[in-house]
Design a protein around this motif. Structure first.
Motif, PDB file in Angstrom:
ATOM      1  N   HIS A 358      12.645  14.721  17.281  1.00 47.53           N
ATOM      2  CA  HIS A 358      12.630  15.684  18.395  1.00 47.53           C
ATOM      3  C   HIS A 358      14.038  15.775  18.973  1.00 47.53           C
ATOM      4  CE1 HIS A 358      11.213  17.801  22.016  1.00 47.53           C
ATOM      5  NE2 HIS A 358      12.125  17.066  22.645  1.00 47.53           N
ATOM      6  N   ALA A 359      14.444  16.969  19.354  1.00 49.81           N
ATOM      7  CA  ALA A 359      15.718  17.151  20.049  1.00 49.81           C
ATOM      8  C   ALA A 359      15.626  18.367  20.952  1.00 49.81           C
ATOM      9  CB  ALA A 359      16.865  17.310  19.062  1.00 49.81           C
ATOM     10  N   ASP A 360      15.923  18.160  22.225  1.00 51.08           N
ATOM     11  CA  ASP A 360      16.085  19.264  23.166  1.00 51.08           C
ATOM     12  C   ASP A 360      17.315  18.930  24.002  1.00 51.08           C
ATOM     13  OD1 ASP A 360      15.371  17.732  25.518  1.00 51.08           O
ATOM     14  OD2 ASP A 360      13.249  18.042  25.069  1.00 51.08           O
ATOM     15  N   PRO A 361      17.706  19.752  24.969  1.00 54.83           N
ATOM     16  CA  PRO A 361      18.946  19.460  25.690  1.00 54.83           C
ATOM     17  C   PRO A 361      19.014  18.082  26.330  1.00 54.83           C
ATOM     18  CG  PRO A 361      18.288  21.719  26.092  1.00 54.83           C
ATOM     19  CD  PRO A 361      17.174  21.078  25.316  1.00 54.83           C
ATOM     20  N   ASP A 362      17.857  17.524  26.679  1.00 61.44           N
ATOM     21  CA  ASP A 362      17.870  16.266  27.441  1.00 61.44           C
ATOM     22  C   ASP A 362      17.185  15.095  26.753  1.00 61.44           C
ATOM     23  OD1 ASP A 362      19.182  17.374  29.770  1.00 61.44           O
ATOM     24  OD2 ASP A 362      17.314  18.456  30.140  1.00 61.44           O
ATOM     25  N   LEU A 363      16.638  15.303  25.557  1.00 58.77           N
ATOM     26  CA  LEU A 363      15.886  14.227  24.907  1.00 58.77           C
ATOM     27  C   LEU A 363      16.120  14.278  23.403  1.00 58.77           C
ATOM     28  CD1 LEU A 363      13.829  11.929  25.591  1.00 58.77           C
ATOM     29  CD2 LEU A 363      12.052  13.533  24.876  1.00 58.77           C
ATOM     30  N   TYR A 364      16.415  13.100  22.843  1.00 58.89           N
ATOM     31  CA  TYR A 364      16.661  12.962  21.406  1.00 58.89           C
ATOM     32  C   TYR A 364      15.817  11.792  20.914  1.00 58.89           C
ATOM     33  CZ  TYR A 364      19.422  11.813  17.164  1.00 58.89           C
ATOM     34  OH  TYR A 364      19.839  11.523  15.880  1.00 58.89           O
ATOM     35  N   VAL A 365      14.984  12.028  19.893  1.00 58.85           N
ATOM     36  CA  VAL A 365      14.133  10.983  19.339  1.00 58.85           C
ATOM     37  C   VAL A 365      14.336  10.947  17.826  1.00 58.85           C
ATOM     38  CG1 VAL A 365      11.808  10.027  19.190  1.00 58.85           C
ATOM     39  CG2 VAL A 365      12.430  11.463  21.150  1.00 58.85           C
ATOM     40  N   MET A 366      14.570   9.760  17.311  1.00 53.02           N
ATOM     41  CA  MET A 366      14.855   9.573  15.897  1.00 53.02           C
ATOM     42  C   MET A 366      14.120   8.353  15.379  1.00 53.02           C
ATOM     43  SD  MET A 366      16.827   7.355  13.854  1.00 53.02           S
ATOM     44  CE  MET A 366      18.254   6.754  14.722  1.00 53.02           C
ATOM     45  N   GLN A 367      13.763   8.361  14.090  1.00 54.75           N
ATOM     46  CA  GLN A 367      13.213   7.158  13.471  1.00 54.75           C
ATOM     47  C   GLN A 367      14.072   6.758  12.280  1.00 54.75           C
ATOM     48  OE1 GLN A 367       9.219   7.818  11.981  1.00 54.75           O
ATOM     49  NE2 GLN A 367       9.887   9.201  10.350  1.00 54.75           N
ATOM     50  N   ARG A 368      14.249   5.437  12.102  1.00 58.27           N
ATOM     51  CA  ARG A 368      14.758   4.890  10.853  1.00 58.27           C
ATOM     52  C   ARG A 368      13.538   4.430  10.081  1.00 58.27           C
ATOM     53  NH1 ARG A 368      20.231   3.314  10.713  1.00 58.27           N
ATOM     54  NH2 ARG A 368      19.866   2.983   8.477  1.00 58.27           N
ATOM     55  N   VAL A 369      13.408   4.860   8.834  1.00 59.53           N
ATOM     56  CA  VAL A 369      12.157   4.678   8.107  1.00 59.53           C
ATOM     57  C   VAL A 369      11.990   3.284   7.520  1.00 59.53           C
ATOM     58  CG1 VAL A 369      12.019   7.126   7.591  1.00 59.53           C
ATOM     59  CG2 VAL A 369      13.132   5.582   5.944  1.00 59.53           C
ATOM     60  N   GLY A 370      13.053   2.470   7.595  1.00 57.10           N
ATOM     61  CA  GLY A 370      12.949   1.108   7.089  1.00 57.10           C
ATOM     62  C   GLY A 370      13.471   0.967   5.675  1.00 57.10           C
ATOM     63  N   TRP A 371      13.788  -0.278   5.323  1.00 60.92           N
ATOM     64  CA  TRP A 371      14.352  -0.562   3.996  1.00 60.92           C
ATOM     65  C   TRP A 371      14.005  -1.992   3.614  1.00 60.92           C
ATOM     66  CZ3 TRP A 371      16.471   1.591  -0.142  1.00 60.92           C
ATOM     67  CH2 TRP A 371      17.180   0.778  -1.035  1.00 60.92           C
ATOM     68  N   LYS A 372      13.621  -2.167   2.359  1.00 60.47           N
ATOM     69  CA  LYS A 372      13.281  -3.508   1.888  1.00 60.47           C
ATOM     70  C   LYS A 372      13.716  -3.658   0.441  1.00 60.47           C
ATOM     71  CE  LYS A 372       9.500  -6.879   1.651  1.00 60.47           C
ATOM     72  NZ  LYS A 372       8.076  -7.143   1.957  1.00 60.47           N
ATOM     73  N   ASP A 373      14.439  -4.743   0.151  1.00 57.37           N
ATOM     74  CA  ASP A 373      14.746  -5.128  -1.220  1.00 57.37           C
ATOM     75  C   ASP A 373      14.703  -6.646  -1.295  1.00 57.37           C
ATOM     76  OD1 ASP A 373      17.133  -6.035  -0.110  1.00 57.37           O
ATOM     77  OD2 ASP A 373      18.342  -4.389  -0.912  1.00 57.37           O
ATOM     78  N   ASP A 374      15.292  -7.217  -2.329  1.00 60.34           N
ATOM     79  CA  ASP A 374      15.191  -8.669  -2.513  1.00 60.34           C
ATOM     80  C   ASP A 374      15.878  -9.456  -1.401  1.00 60.34           C
ATOM     81  OD1 ASP A 374      13.793  -8.275  -4.825  1.00 60.34           O
ATOM     82  OD2 ASP A 374      15.524  -8.450  -6.150  1.00 60.34           O
ATOM     83  N   SER A 375      16.869  -8.854  -0.737  1.00 59.74           N
ATOM     84  CA  SER A 375      17.618  -9.586   0.275  1.00 59.74           C
ATOM     85  C   SER A 375      17.478  -9.022   1.682  1.00 59.74           C
ATOM     86  CB  SER A 375      19.115  -9.603  -0.097  1.00 59.74           C
ATOM     87  OG  SER A 375      19.628  -8.279  -0.153  1.00 59.74           O
TER      88      SER A 375
END
Length: 462
Positions: A358-375
């Motif tokens: 979501h993004a409007d003049p006063d609000l920004y919402v973001m997700q990082r979807v995650g990451w998984k490997d051996d380390s």
């Protein structure tokens, strides 16, 4: 991704009463910085400059690290070689790398003036350094016999401008870079004022086959190209055409966007979604930052943690400014309201792609979807940035996590009250708020996770 710290600010040794003792002072902080999640320190130029109280951006003797009595004293503004080596050794013992600041385009502090026969002009270009290494004269600078054009880039402050096509200069720069990596133990380079010389020089210095501990070593390399997005992207393309080392650039366009977020209360947050910066378009080549030693009167003065929250949840290689962390007191260890908590959130959760919800003049919402490997196991997060100055603000967004409990792990703003937990519905929807003129980071957790223990663990690095 890692987190670096610019381990100095302008006139830091003088302002912190550590003249000629800065390496020792930084060394005292190394263990705590490593525990806080700092992976590398960018140090100021290590060589003797035109005076022993210079910040080093006017180099005189590249191979004098504070051991020869010249230019006003023996030590550099920061110390001597033994103290620098002790700092590097201690940093490595605590898992912290070191990046050397490379000033290879201009010099200062020459010992004599001389006439350049190519144009008849008299300049300070005769250098007789006491280290005995890299003595130079007019033919090492522009204009030189080794070029058909006057110079390859912009000049800086009227200083003599090195001609890298002269074999003596070319060889000295390779020897200097090798000396920093192989003898002193540095792990990478930050190249100063890369507008001032050919990108080919950085490409070749980066591609050199360095050896550390008996193994071939590839340094991290980032350039300071202080310009707009198009110019920086063109430079990145050009410098990486000479090497496969993935050379990065500091993201000045993002920094100026974040300054507007912090210092202009009505700045439209949708501008953050349109690009116009490096990290949104080519994150692998972006070194993001909030302020640095060059900003002077143009530093961010309001709500600076909003900017730090942004760079520490998005892609790119974030850089923390020593002055903000220590002198401005923004580290705030042991709380969810400072840089330390943001660094921990970065390491533990900020993995995978960034997706703007979501993004409007006063609000920004973001997700990082995650990451998984051996380390690595970074489960992802939801980030909320609120530009309103008088109230909490949030909106319902559709995340990738259905029927999931979310716990806030880092937040700050004009109201530092603890945000409430959130739980998404069967389609991943929930409302995520942030404090006025502030931010909040929410992370997905198992239903039986103890919230207080999670936050306490985040603050202590456990």
């Amino acid at each position: 991704m890692a987190v670096m710290m610019q381990a100095f600010y302008w006139d830091a040794p003088k302002n912190d009463n550590k003249e000629h003792e800065w390496w020792n002072f930084v060394s005292e902080k190394v263990e705590a910085l490593g525990k806080a999640g700092i992976n590398a320190l960018w140090l100021p130029p290590v060589s003797k400059a035109s005076s022993d109280t210079s910040m080093g951006y006017d180099p005189y003797d590249y191979f004098d690290l504070g051991d020869f009595d010249q230019k006003g004293g023996t030590k550099t503004f920061f110390g001597n070689r033994a103290e620098l080596e002790a700092l590097i050794k201690k940093a490595h013992e605590h898992g912290v790398g070191l990046y050397a600041d490379m000033v290879i385009n201009h010099n200062s502090g020459a010992d004599e003036e001389e006439v350049n026969p190519l144009d008849g002009q008299k300049r300070w270009t005769k250098f007789n350094p006491k280290s005995g290494k890299f003595p130079r004269d007019w033919n090492c600078f522009h204009p030189s016999r080794y070029e058909h054009v006057m110079m390859e880039g912009e000049n800086f402050a009227g200083f003599p401008h090195l001609c890298h096509r002269n074999p003596a200069v070319y060889t000295a720069m390779f020897e200097y870079a090798r000396f920093l990596i192989e003898e002193l133990g540095f792990d990478g380079f930050r190249f100063d004022f890369v507008k001032g010389f050919g990108a080919w020089m950085i490409g070749l210095l980066s591609k050199y086959r360095y050896v550390k501990d008996g193994n071939e070593f590839t340094p991290y390399v980032v350039g300071e190209y202080w310009s707009g997005e198009q110019d920086i992207n063109a430079w990145i393309d050009k410098v990486n055409s000479y090497t496969d080392n993935q050379i990065a650039a500091f993201d000045f366009p993002l920094r100026y966007q974040l300054k507007k977020v912090c210092d202009e209360p009505n700045y439209d947050l949708r501008n953050l979604t349109y690009g116009g910066n490096v990290v949104m378009n080519r994150p692998a080549h972006a070194a993001t930052f909030v302020d640095n030693h060059d900003m002077g009167a143009d530093t961010i003065v309001n709500d600076k943690l909003m900017a730090y929250s942004f760079i520490l949840v998005h892609e790119g290689y974030p850089s923390i400014f020593w002055y903000d962390y220590y002198n401005n007191g923004l580290a705030r260890p042991g709380t969810p309201n400072g840089i330390d908590a943001l660094i921990e959130a970065h390491h533990k959760y900020a993995g995978g792609d960034s997706q703007i919800l979501h993004a409007d003049p006063d609000l920004y919402v973001m997700q990082r979807v995650g990451w998984k490997d051996d380390s690595t196991d970074q489960r992802g997060l939801v980030y909320v940035l609120n530009n309103l100055g008088d109230k909490w603000s949030g909106t319902s967004v559709k995340t990738k996590w259905p029927n999931t409990r979310f716990v806030p792990v880092a937040w700050d703003g004009h109201d530092a009250a603890h945000p409430d937990e959130r739980t998404t519905d069967g389609e991943g929807n929930a409302e995520f708020p942030a404090p006025p003129r502030g931010y909040a980071i929410y992370v997905p957790v198992a239903q039986d996770t103890n919230k207080d223990e999670l936050i306490a663990g985040l603050q202590t690095g456990e």
